[in-house]
Structures are given as structure tokens and as C-alpha cells.
Design a protein around this motif. Sequence first.
Motif, PDB file in Angstrom:
ATOM      1  N   ILE A   1      13.197   7.606  -5.664  1.00  0.00           N
ATOM      2  CA  ILE A   1      12.205   8.663  -5.468  1.00  0.00           C
ATOM      3  C   ILE A   1      10.971   8.118  -4.764  1.00  0.00           C
ATOM      4  CG2 ILE A   1      10.660  10.283  -6.629  1.00  0.00           C
ATOM      5  CD1 ILE A   1      12.787  10.480  -8.871  1.00  0.00           C
ATOM      6  N   LEU A   2      10.497   6.949  -5.204  1.00  0.00           N
ATOM      7  CA  LEU A   2       9.327   6.323  -4.576  1.00  0.00           C
ATOM      8  C   LEU A   2       9.593   6.042  -3.101  1.00  0.00           C
ATOM      9  CD1 LEU A   2       6.556   4.878  -4.611  1.00  0.00           C
ATOM     10  CD2 LEU A   2       7.801   2.796  -5.270  1.00  0.00           C
ATOM     11  N   CYS A   3      10.703   5.391  -2.806  1.00  0.00           N
ATOM     12  CA  CYS A   3      11.003   5.011  -1.422  1.00  0.00           C
ATOM     13  C   CYS A   3      11.176   6.239  -0.534  1.00  0.00           C
ATOM     14  CB  CYS A   3      12.247   4.133  -1.379  1.00  0.00           C
ATOM     15  SG  CYS A   3      12.028   2.537  -2.201  1.00  0.00           S
ATOM     16  N   ASN A   4      11.802   7.278  -1.052  1.00  0.00           N
ATOM     17  CA  ASN A   4      11.969   8.500  -0.271  1.00  0.00           C
ATOM     18  C   ASN A   4      10.625   9.164   0.012  1.00  0.00           C
ATOM     19  OD1 ASN A   4      14.739   8.270  -0.049  1.00  0.00           O
ATOM     20  ND2 ASN A   4      15.182   9.606  -1.793  1.00  0.00           N
ATOM     21  N   LYS A   5       9.727   9.137  -0.952  1.00  0.00           N
ATOM     22  CA  LYS A   5       8.395   9.713  -0.737  1.00  0.00           C
ATOM     23  C   LYS A   5       7.673   8.988   0.396  1.00  0.00           C
ATOM     24  CE  LYS A   5       7.155  11.748  -5.222  1.00  0.00           C
ATOM     25  NZ  LYS A   5       6.566  13.008  -4.714  1.00  0.00           N
ATOM     26  N   ILE A   6       7.814   7.688   0.438  1.00  0.00           N
ATOM     27  CA  ILE A   6       7.161   6.892   1.481  1.00  0.00           C
ATOM     28  C   ILE A   6       7.844   7.112   2.832  1.00  0.00           C
ATOM     29  CG2 ILE A   6       6.718   4.533   2.277  1.00  0.00           C
ATOM     30  CD1 ILE A   6       6.410   3.776  -0.715  1.00  0.00           C
ATOM     31  N   ASN A   7       9.174   7.017   2.841  1.00  0.00           N
ATOM     32  CA  ASN A   7       9.915   7.109   4.102  1.00  0.00           C
ATOM     33  C   ASN A   7       9.933   8.514   4.697  1.00  0.00           C
ATOM     34  OD1 ASN A   7      10.607   4.361   4.225  1.00  0.00           O
ATOM     35  ND2 ASN A   7      12.324   4.670   2.826  1.00  0.00           N
ATOM     36  N   ASP A   8       9.829   9.509   3.837  1.00  0.00           N
ATOM     37  CA  ASP A   8       9.840  10.892   4.330  1.00  0.00           C
ATOM     38  C   ASP A   8       8.473  11.352   4.834  1.00  0.00           C
ATOM     39  OD1 ASP A   8      12.497  11.034   3.679  1.00  0.00           O
ATOM     40  OD2 ASP A   8      12.210  12.145   1.807  1.00  0.00           O
ATOM     41  N   SER A   9       7.454  10.525   4.638  1.00  0.00           N
ATOM     42  CA  SER A   9       6.100  10.886   5.092  1.00  0.00           C
ATOM     43  C   SER A   9       5.474   9.708   5.835  1.00  0.00           C
ATOM     44  CB  SER A   9       5.227  11.278   3.890  1.00  0.00           C
ATOM     45  OG  SER A   9       5.774  12.368   3.196  1.00  0.00           O
ATOM     46  N   LYS A  10       6.188   9.219   6.837  1.00  0.00           N
ATOM     47  CA  LYS A  10       5.719   8.042   7.559  1.00  0.00           C
ATOM     48  C   LYS A  10       4.424   8.299   8.328  1.00  0.00           C
ATOM     49  CE  LYS A  10       7.945   4.307   6.689  1.00  0.00           C
ATOM     50  NZ  LYS A  10       7.196   3.188   6.072  1.00  0.00           N
ATOM     51  N   ASP A  11       4.131   9.547   8.615  1.00  0.00           N
ATOM     52  CA  ASP A  11       2.856   9.841   9.258  1.00  0.00           C
ATOM     53  C   ASP A  11       1.694   9.565   8.310  1.00  0.00           C
ATOM     54  OD1 ASP A  11       3.861  11.913   7.673  1.00  0.00           O
ATOM     55  OD2 ASP A  11       2.591  13.413   8.655  1.00  0.00           O
ATOM     56  N   VAL A  12       1.945   9.730   7.025  1.00  0.00           N
ATOM     57  CA  VAL A  12       0.923   9.464   6.003  1.00  0.00           C
ATOM     58  C   VAL A  12       0.964   8.005   5.568  1.00  0.00           C
ATOM     59  CG1 VAL A  12       0.137  10.043   3.662  1.00  0.00           C
ATOM     60  CG2 VAL A  12       1.034  11.842   5.170  1.00  0.00           C
ATOM     61  N   TYR A  13       2.179   7.452   5.499  1.00  0.00           N
ATOM     62  CA  TYR A  13       2.350   6.094   4.966  1.00  0.00           C
ATOM     63  C   TYR A  13       2.832   5.125   6.041  1.00  0.00           C
ATOM     64  CZ  TYR A  13       1.957   8.676   0.595  1.00  0.00           C
ATOM     65  OH  TYR A  13       1.512   9.494  -0.424  1.00  0.00           O
ATOM     66  N   GLU A  14       2.277   5.242   7.227  1.00  0.00           N
ATOM     67  CA  GLU A  14       2.733   4.416   8.341  1.00  0.00           C
ATOM     68  C   GLU A  14       2.447   2.929   8.141  1.00  0.00           C
ATOM     69  OE1 GLU A  14       0.737   5.537  11.872  1.00  0.00           O
ATOM     70  OE2 GLU A  14      -1.281   5.395  11.014  1.00  0.00           O
ATOM     71  N   LYS A  15       1.456   2.595   7.322  1.00  0.00           N
ATOM     72  CA  LYS A  15       1.123   1.189   7.102  1.00  0.00           C
ATOM     73  C   LYS A  15       1.763   0.631   5.832  1.00  0.00           C
ATOM     74  CE  LYS A  15      -3.308   1.800   7.075  1.00  0.00           C
ATOM     75  NZ  LYS A  15      -4.771   1.559   6.965  1.00  0.00           N
ATOM     76  N   VAL A  16       2.638   1.428   5.193  1.00  0.00           N
ATOM     77  CA  VAL A  16       3.307   0.989   3.968  1.00  0.00           C
ATOM     78  C   VAL A  16       4.704   0.472   4.305  1.00  0.00           C
ATOM     79  CG1 VAL A  16       4.129   1.643   1.674  1.00  0.00           C
ATOM     80  CG2 VAL A  16       2.044   2.697   2.604  1.00  0.00           C
ATOM     81  N   PHE A  17       4.987  -0.763   3.895  1.00  0.00           N
ATOM     82  CA  PHE A  17       6.295  -1.374   4.124  1.00  0.00           C
ATOM     83  C   PHE A  17       6.936  -1.689   2.784  1.00  0.00           C
ATOM     84  CE2 PHE A  17       3.627  -2.408   7.783  1.00  0.00           C
ATOM     85  CZ  PHE A  17       4.386  -1.849   8.804  1.00  0.00           C
ATOM     86  N   ILE A  18       8.249  -1.513   2.721  1.00  0.00           N
ATOM     87  CA  ILE A  18       8.977  -1.679   1.465  1.00  0.00           C
ATOM     88  C   ILE A  18       9.840  -2.943   1.512  1.00  0.00           C
ATOM     89  CG2 ILE A  18      10.594  -0.641  -0.162  1.00  0.00           C
ATOM     90  CD1 ILE A  18       9.904   2.089   1.109  1.00  0.00           C
ATOM     91  N   ILE A  19       9.689  -3.775   0.484  1.00  0.00           N
ATOM     92  CA  ILE A  19      10.550  -4.936   0.303  1.00  0.00           C
ATOM     93  C   ILE A  19      11.550  -4.615  -0.801  1.00  0.00           C
ATOM     94  CG2 ILE A  19      10.669  -7.380  -0.339  1.00  0.00           C
ATOM     95  CD1 ILE A  19       9.217  -6.933   2.280  1.00  0.00           C
ATOM     96  N   TYR A  20      12.824  -4.798  -0.496  1.00  0.00           N
ATOM     97  CA  TYR A  20      13.887  -4.563  -1.480  1.00  0.00           C
ATOM     98  C   TYR A  20      14.473  -5.928  -1.863  1.00  0.00           C
ATOM     99  CZ  TYR A  20      13.872   0.195   0.592  1.00  0.00           C
ATOM    100  OH  TYR A  20      13.522   1.441   1.070  1.00  0.00           O
ATOM    101  N   PRO A  21      13.975  -6.553  -2.904  1.00  0.00           N
ATOM    102  CA  PRO A  21      14.490  -7.888  -3.250  1.00  0.00           C
ATOM    103  C   PRO A  21      15.761  -7.821  -4.078  1.00  0.00           C
ATOM    104  CG  PRO A  21      12.661  -7.307  -4.680  1.00  0.00           C
ATOM    105  CD  PRO A  21      12.844  -6.160  -3.738  1.00  0.00           C
ATOM    106  N   PHE A  22      16.620  -8.798  -3.848  1.00  0.00           N
ATOM    107  CA  PHE A  22      17.734  -9.021  -4.764  1.00  0.00           C
ATOM    108  C   PHE A  22      17.182  -9.712  -6.013  1.00  0.00           C
ATOM    109  CE2 PHE A  22      20.324  -7.872  -1.232  1.00  0.00           C
ATOM    110  CZ  PHE A  22      21.567  -7.542  -1.755  1.00  0.00           C
TER     111      PHE A  22
END
Length: 263
Positions: A118-139
Motif C-alpha cells: 500500500i505504501l509503495c503504491n501510494k508513492i509510485n501512483d503519485s510520482k508528481d507529488v513524490y518525485e524525490k522519493v525513492f524506494i529501497i527493497y532490501p532482501f
Amino acid sequence: MDINSLIIGSTSQLNFYFPEEYDRISSRNIDYELINGKGYDTIYLLFAEQRTFLSNDEKFFTDVNVDYTINVIDKIKTQCRRIIVFSTSELWNDYEGEVSVDMPYKYNYTPYIKSKEILCNKINDSKDVYEKVFIIYPFNFNSPHRKEGFLFSKIFKSIMSKEVTNVGDLNFARDIVHPSHIVNNSITTDKDMLIGGGELINIEKFIRDLYSLSNLNYDDYIHSLSENNLTNKRKNYYSKIKYSDYDSLLKLTHNDIRKNTPS
């Protein structure tokens, strides 16, 4: 590396692998007035609710991992050049074999993993708002700073204190990466990243090797009990991109144990 950066979540495992020069604050009761005007290059959000060993519903995880995290992002996004958020590779845990960040999420549901989706979709679906937010998916990553309730917190405590511990069946494989590799890549990235070792590691072998490097006999300290077996068996998935290797992981983890063992 810009030393004018901030970590929010000063008790996280990853916190201990970032440069000492970074500012650090707790994720609780954030004083946004102290952040405003600092001109930070990067703000790292290290906090999350990840106590998956507790039997809690989805809201228990979304309160922190979605609602609170988005609230923090919204309040700091004008105060820095870049924001790094940490998610999880578990969003791909229903694949067999190698996975990459450009593949669709596909996972076995748990409330924790759902909160991260849910968090990642909120960020990725609103890249105009969160253009400076990058997601790290660690193992999976572990250190002596691992909080209680997890397998490797028991293993590190056993090695450092020379205590016998009870675990489940350890004969399974995971992609494991050392925290330093996650941190080093998050410092330099300008894109979303799925960070793992790029290979499946047998957990029993890895733990045996850690005991051996500490001059301890694994069989003297590990008691395997079937009732302690992991309930959420995963498919054998691993990072398509190789960010480390077994020898590096073993050496760095052993060094962590040495540094944190009381003399």
C-alpha cells in the motif's frame, strides 16, 4: 556523499551502518521545526512496524507503515533534495528464481507485506507529488542490532554470550545481504532498487560458519525443535542483480559479532 543528511529512526538496524556525520532523530514525536531550513541533501526513513512474529491485523501495520510514513513524507518533502524509504523484497516472494525491481509485485499475503505494498503504491501512483522519493527493497539483512523476536537476534545473542538457543529447522535457503551493502547503495542511488546478495544461501551452513569463525561448535549451542519451525515458507527467490557474495557477507557479519561482543 553529502554529509548534510538526516536519519529518522535512530534505533533501526540500518542506522548503525550510515556515516556518523549524519544527523539522527527518533521517529516518534518528530520536531519538524528542527528539520525546516536545515537544507538536507537526503532524509532516510528507517522506521517501520515489522514485528511479524506478533499476531496482529492489517491496521496494526498500516498505521505506521502507511499512514504515519506518508504523513512524515508530506511534512519533509520540501526540506531536502531526496527521500529514501525502505520497503521489503517480500513483495516478490511468490516468484521462483531471480527477481528484479521492474517485475510486478507477487507475494503471499501477510498484513505486514500488504502494508508495504500500500505504501509503495501510494508513492509510485503519485510520482508528481513524490518525485524525490525513492524506494529501497532490501532482501533479508541481519546484525547484532536485530531486535528480539527474530531468528538472527537469537543467533547473535547465542554466539556473543555463548548461550544455548532453541530454533526450528534451519535447512532452508534465503537471499541474504549485509546491511552495509544496503546502506551504501541507498546513499548513492537515484532510482528505486531491489537489493540482495544475488544468490540463495543455506541458512544452516551460514550459521554454522558464524559459530566456527567464533571458535564455537554449532552443535553445542543450537537445539533444533520442530515446534519452532517457520510458519511462512517462501519460494526460493533471489535478486537478479548481485550486490555481494557469500564470503563478503560472512566476513562482515563476523566482524559485526566481534565488535559487539563484550570483552
